[in-house]
Design a protein around this motif. Structure first.
Motif, PDB file in Angstrom:
ATOM      1  N   LEU A  21       0.884  -1.178   0.065  1.00 23.59           N
ATOM      2  CA  LEU A  21       0.123   0.020   0.024  1.00 23.59           C
ATOM      3  C   LEU A  21       0.776   1.291  -0.025  1.00 23.59           C
ATOM      4  N   PRO A  22       0.541   2.371  -0.587  1.00 29.35           N
ATOM      5  CA  PRO A  22       1.173   3.627  -0.364  1.00 29.35           C
ATOM      6  C   PRO A  22       1.527   4.129   0.952  1.00 29.35           C
ATOM      7  N   ALA A  23       2.643   4.472   1.158  1.00 29.90           N
ATOM      8  CA  ALA A  23       3.393   4.676   2.579  1.00 29.90           C
ATOM      9  C   ALA A  23       2.284   5.420   3.527  1.00 29.90           C
ATOM     10  N   GLY A  24       1.629   6.407   2.751  1.00 26.58           N
ATOM     11  CA  GLY A  24       0.906   7.175   3.997  1.00 26.58           C
ATOM     12  C   GLY A  24      -0.354   6.389   4.463  1.00 26.58           C
ATOM     13  N   ILE A  25      -0.751   5.254   3.750  1.00 25.02           N
ATOM     14  CA  ILE A  25      -1.810   4.482   4.274  1.00 25.02           C
ATOM     15  C   ILE A  25      -1.502   3.228   4.843  1.00 25.02           C
ATOM     16  N   ARG A  26      -0.383   2.842   5.001  1.00 25.80           N
ATOM     17  CA  ARG A  26       0.076   1.616   5.078  1.00 25.80           C
ATOM     18  C   ARG A  26      -0.426   1.129   6.607  1.00 25.80           C
ATOM     19  N   PHE A  27      -0.580   2.129   7.462  1.00 23.93           N
ATOM     20  CA  PHE A  27      -0.701   1.847   8.584  1.00 23.93           C
ATOM     21  C   PHE A  27      -2.283   1.337   8.970  1.00 23.93           C
ATOM     22  N   LEU A  28      -3.036   1.813   7.999  1.00 24.02           N
ATOM     23  CA  LEU A  28      -4.637   1.659   8.089  1.00 24.02           C
ATOM     24  C   LEU A  28      -5.303   0.077   8.429  1.00 24.02           C
ATOM     25  N   PRO A  29      -4.532  -0.837   7.464  1.00 25.23           N
ATOM     26  CA  PRO A  29      -4.934  -2.244   7.784  1.00 25.23           C
ATOM     27  C   PRO A  29      -4.965  -2.677   9.213  1.00 25.23           C
ATOM     28  N   TRP A  30      -3.964  -2.081   9.931  1.00 23.32           N
ATOM     29  CA  TRP A  30      -3.447  -2.510  11.227  1.00 23.32           C
ATOM     30  C   TRP A  30      -4.779  -2.136  12.160  1.00 23.32           C
TER      31      TRP A  30
END
Ligand code: ATP
Ligand code: MG
Lengths: 268, 323
Positions: A208-217
């Protein structure tokens, strides 16, 4: 019709649960399910099976490897989780809403020694049951495709259970807020579909793009996929413990909300 | 205190139910004795269902006290509900299940052992004339049959107190009489009943005592026959005549009148001496050549009491808003 802002009133209060009666509520839904399960189970399978075919064999021709796995191996375990997710969320949105608002089944039950909290917990239990059931049946399909590599794969029942509890809770929260059937469209479009597409089933979330990579967590599906995949493929290592803990905590934290919100919605 | 309360199935004191700032039930008190059939009458929105729902613990009480079967419903809801039978205004059967399954599933909620449940279910099917429909799916039943099943389902725990919110709405006359008959049988066996209805004939046939409600307050209470005697007397004389002449007729009839009311162009005069009233009015009408549509003398019934009581308040409130 109460204002939705009041639905959280008294959420900290201890729920009035009689576990024996909760099981009777569960049993009522099970009895209805057993009348129609053949038709239902076919439909709920068909969709992930189509994905498995289209993606695993179709797209898989072009994707040689992901993290050292064939695309089918990468994809199939994730679809176990999504199969459970869809089954639970459909049940605890459309069907629970029907029981609650149209058929007034909840009203009928609470005129007996059953309390509203028993009813809601019974619904959660049933939503969880359906998630685990459909997840498990899909697991058998995956096994038939030869993707299951370890006897410990059976442990996927634990994350399936936890994830289904969480989705039952979230769905029931939405159901308590829903003014009509149409509003469930938003639930699926805004929450469920994005999780399905970006929760690590079709491609690793690292892509995923770096900016939203944290979202799935923040999504239960992601943590379920991250525990189910290594268990199915026989690659489990201590890192899955973190995902387990996430699922346990989320299941516990989300539980009081559907109890309170449905109670406040119906009992006035 | 205790001796008094043991004989009472329901004791409501200063019972109030508010939705936001709106009072659906306003500070009302009443008692229902064991073995009695107690009626709640009143126009739409009077608060009947709100009262019923508080009694079976569904709806929280805003203020006041409510004892049901010697227990505080707020504290011991489960224990009280185990001894109640509830027929809600809206059917809430399990539509996907069969008639028999509905009864069996409901028995589960009362923790009845399977064999006991089965036995009672069969008795109930017989009692409610539903045996032939035992295996029919509820969704496919007619409205009246659903209603009968709802009533039957409420009997599965052999309740001491039955709460019946418009139990016969939607039934054909035959079925309604059948249900009345069954309810009387239950009463003979000692079941206490709280009944709401819009059928005054039903109230007259079944209720030992009743209250008439309007806008959450009690307008009147008593035995049906006593209420008739008190408010409207023995006879009603209905006269179809233009409203302009109502005043004239009222003043002519006044020596015999107990009460009167208007419904549209009809004037209804109530009196214990119906024959005399009719004859005397007839003479005066003939003498003055008044144009009368029709005229009918009949015995009074509970409906007259109801219309008079609720009509008065409706008219009163209309005057208020106009003035
Ligand atoms: N959940 C609610 N929220 C707000 N107002 C309500 C609610 N339930 C009932 N009311 C209002 O309370 C009043 C009494 O309603 P209730 O249902 O008790 O009347 P009823 O006597 O049973 O009428 P009916 O003969 O039509 O069944 C009505 O004005 C109704 O609009
Ligand atoms: Mg009502």
């Amino acid at each position: 019709m109460p204002k939705n802002s009041n639905l959280l009133q008294g959420w900290y209060k201890r729920p009035d649960i009689d576990f024996g009666l909760t099981v009777k509520v569960f049993y009522r839904n099970l009895k209805v399910f057993l009348k129609t399960w053949k038709a239902n189970i076919m439909f709920n399978f068909l969709e992930p099976l189509l994905y498995l075919w289209a993606m695993g064999f179709g797209l898989g021709m072009y994707v040689s490897q992901i993290n050292g796995l064939s695309y089918l191996e990468f994809l199939a375990p994730g679809l176990i989780a999504s199969s459970a997710m869809f089954s639970t969320t459909y049940e605890v949105t459309y069907n629970s809403y029907t029981r609650m608002a149209r058929e007034k089944i909840f009203h009928g039950m609470v005129a007996t020694p059953v309390s509203m909290d028993d009813v809601v917990l019974g619904e959660i239990l049933y939503g969880t049951f359906k998630g685990v059931l459909y997840g498990f049946v899909f697991f058998i399909v995956v096994a038939l495709f030869g993707v299951v590599h370890s006897p410990f794969a059976i442990l996927i029942l634990i994350p399936l259970f936890l994830m289904s509890v969480i989705f039952s809770n979230l769905s029931l929260i939405w159901t308590s807020l829903a003014p009509n059937y149409d509003s469930f469209g938003y639930f699926f479009t805004l929450l469920i579909s994005p999780m399905f597409l970006f929760g690590g089933i079709f491609f690793p979330v690292e892509n995923l793009p770096a900016g939203i990579r944290f979202l799935p967590w923040f999504t239960p599906l992601y943590h379920a996929v991250e525990t189910i995949r290594p268990l199915v493929l026989g690659q489990a290592d201590p890192s899955i413990v973190g995902h387990f803990i996430w699922l346990i905590i989320a299941a516990i934290i989300t539980l009081p909300f559907p109890l309170t919100m449905v109670r406040n919605k119906l009992i006035q | 205190m205790s001796e008094l309360t043991v004989d009472q199935a329901i004791i409501a004191q200063d019972l109030t139910k508010k939705f936001g700032t709106f009072s659906a039930v306003n500070n009302i008190s009443f008692m229902v004795s064991r073995g009695e059939c107690f009626g709640l009458l009143g126009p739409n929105g009077a608060g009947k269902t709100s009262i019923a729902r508080m009694i079976f613990g569904f709806s929280p009480i805003t203020s006041g006290t409510l004892r049901v079967l010697d227990q505080d419903i707020r504290i011991s809801a489960r224990q009280v509900k185990a001894r109640l039978g509830v027929v809600a205004q809206e059917d809430n059967l399990d539509p996907e299940l069969t008639v028999l399954e509905n009864l069996m599933v409901y028995a589960n909620y009362f923790r009845l052992p399977r064999n006991v449940a089965r036995e009672r279910a069969e008795e109930i099917l017989q009692f409610m004339d539903l045996t032939e429909k035992a295996d029919a799916v509820v969704d496919e039943l007619s409205g009246g049959l659903k209603r009968r099943l709802t009533l039957g389902r409420a009997l599965i725990n052999q309740p001491e107190l039955l709460i019946l919110d418009e139990p016969t709405t939607g039934l054909d006359p035959y079925a309604r009489h059948m249900v009345w008959h069954r309810l009387r049988q239950l009463k003979e066996n000692g079941t206490t009943m709280l009944l709401t209805t819009h059928y005054l004939e039903e109230a007259r046939q079944l209720c030992d005592r009743l209250i008439v409600l309007n806008r959450g307050t009690i307008l009147e209470q008593g035995k049906p026959a006593a209420l008739i005697t008190k408010h409207v007397g023995a006879f009603a004389l209905e006269i179809g005549v233009e409203p302009g002449l109502h005043g004239q007729l009222l003043s002519w009839g006044s020596p015999w009148l107990k009460a009167s009311q208007r419904i549209g162009n009809d004037l209804i005069l109530y009196s214990d001496q119906g024959q005399e009233l009719a004859e005397n009015l007839g003479l005066k009408i003939a003498k003055d050549h008044l144009r009368i549509g029709y005229q009918r003398l009949r015995p009074t019934n509970l409906e007259d009491v109801f219309l008079k009581l609720t009509g008065e308040t409706l008219q009163g409130s209309e005057d208020e808003t106009e003035g």
